[in-house]
Scaffold this motif. Sequence first.
Motif, PDB file in Angstrom:
ATOM      1  N   ASN A   1       0.822  -1.212   0.000  1.00 48.18           N
ATOM      2  CA  ASN A   1       0.000   0.000   0.000  1.00 48.18           C
ATOM      3  C   ASN A   1       0.855   1.261   0.000  1.00 48.18           C
ATOM      4  OD1 ASN A   1      -2.584  -1.253   0.073  1.00 48.18           O
ATOM      5  ND2 ASN A   1      -2.246  -1.746   2.226  1.00 48.18           N
TER       6      ASN A   1
ATOM      7  N   THR B   1       3.073   4.396  -1.036  1.00 47.55           N
ATOM      8  CA  THR B   1       3.057   5.318  -2.169  1.00 47.55           C
ATOM      9  C   THR B   1       4.478   5.552  -2.663  1.00 47.55           C
ATOM     10  OG1 THR B   1       1.066   6.447  -1.375  1.00 47.55           O
ATOM     11  CG2 THR B   1       2.450   7.633  -2.961  1.00 47.55           C
TER      12      THR B   1
ATOM     13  N   SER C   1       3.421  -2.159  -5.916  1.00 49.87           N
ATOM     14  CA  SER C   1       2.634  -1.187  -5.154  1.00 49.87           C
ATOM     15  C   SER C   1       1.373  -0.808  -5.901  1.00 49.87           C
ATOM     16  CB  SER C   1       3.460   0.079  -4.885  1.00 49.87           C
ATOM     17  OG  SER C   1       2.675   1.043  -4.202  1.00 49.87           O
TER      18      SER C   1
ATOM     19  N   ASN D   1      -0.005   2.066  -5.341  1.00 49.92           N
ATOM     20  CA  ASN D   1      -0.007   3.539  -5.397  1.00 49.92           C
ATOM     21  C   ASN D   1       1.324   4.043  -5.954  1.00 49.92           C
ATOM     22  OD1 ASN D   1      -2.577   3.621  -3.945  1.00 49.92           O
ATOM     23  ND2 ASN D   1      -1.379   3.048  -2.151  1.00 49.92           N
TER      24      ASN D   1
ATOM     25  N   LEU E   1       2.855   7.168  -8.323  1.00 50.00           N
ATOM     26  CA  LEU E   1       2.571   8.465  -8.934  1.00 50.00           C
ATOM     27  C   LEU E   1       3.764   8.906  -9.774  1.00 50.00           C
ATOM     28  CD1 LEU E   1       1.081  10.225  -5.767  1.00 50.00           C
ATOM     29  CD2 LEU E   1      -0.162   8.967  -7.546  1.00 50.00           C
TER      30      LEU E   1
ATOM     31  N   LYS F   1       0.671  14.704   1.668  1.00 45.78           N
ATOM     32  CA  LYS F   1       0.383  13.275   1.561  1.00 45.78           C
ATOM     33  C   LYS F   1       1.629  12.450   1.883  1.00 45.78           C
ATOM     34  CE  LYS F   1      -1.568   9.826  -1.551  1.00 45.78           C
ATOM     35  NZ  LYS F   1      -2.145   9.567  -2.893  1.00 45.78           N
TER      36      LYS F   1
ATOM     37  N   HIS G   1       4.257   9.522   1.752  1.00 46.27           N
ATOM     38  CA  HIS G   1       4.737   8.534   0.806  1.00 46.27           C
ATOM     39  C   HIS G   1       5.992   7.879   1.355  1.00 46.27           C
ATOM     40  CE1 HIS G   1       6.620  12.387  -0.123  1.00 46.27           C
ATOM     41  NE2 HIS G   1       7.648  11.718  -0.621  1.00 46.27           N
TER      42      HIS G   1
END
Length: 319
Positions: free
Chosen positions: A199, A201, A223, A225, A227, A242, A244
Amino acid sequence: MIQDNASFTFLHRIEEVELNIEDGRWQSALALVLTLPDICGGIAFPEIVKRYRDGRAVLDRNQRPTRDVGNQYIRWFDTYAAPFFKVSAQDISPYICGERCWQLRCEYLHQNKGFANTEDNTSIRFHLGVNCGTSVCQLDRIGSDNSLMDIRIDIEQFCRRMCQAVRAYYEAVHTEKDFNLYNTPVLDFIKASQDEQSNATIVIMCSNSAYGNGLKLALQRLSKNILVFETPQAVRKKLSKKKHMLWVVTEALTKQPDQPWRADKRTPVILLSNQPESEITIEKNAGKLIILPMPVLPGSLRNAVKAYLLLKEEAYGIR
């Protein structure tokens, strides 16, 4: 784990029949090949369902019409497979029709009967053979009234012709029919445990969007997540506060000002660089920086990411 990568598809079933033929596994090849018209019949003729005498469809426990599997099977064979089961191209009819193939399927898969037996009520008997040199060895009628028929079948040729028939059907209709509905999901437990998705990021910073998305593709099993950003400004706008767990940064972005990952002393960085490691001067706490050469090998990148994700998840108790 991405389940589609470990599923038995329609084409996989055909391929397995062919592999069984090559290995001389005649029972397995025949059993599997006789199930192919089951699948094709359901795809080609979904409107053929079981009905009561008054014409109403028989519903299953989910209140959906119940397949008339036998008639779907027979109709598909007679419509699509029959041309592949002629002894010679000049023949008007195939040596085995849909109804007889359905009989063979039921007797072989469920009863193992009808093979050289002497039951009085058996009007058609199948005799299976190998090395016959043709799809059918012989058609014999026994008895003064021609009421008893023996159909002698070469297993290898029968299986090969059925595979040809179903491949031809697939090629003709797969763009309009959804064969994926007939996939068999299979979970590879070893692979699932090795590639269990985190999970966490992961933030990828790469000015080349195509390369950045390629990095994301290489890591997608690790993963849920991931980006990808092309500029520091986009990172700050999107991430804000956020949380990470890992930065993946390409060297080109190290030259841009105001890098958010430089100020982040806690989150590890994987730097992808063309420079020798001795020439890279990036301040980072010990154990928080890995440098990989570009172009990076997908396996090397995944191994580096796995090492960091495991450390972070153990530290924070995240699973």
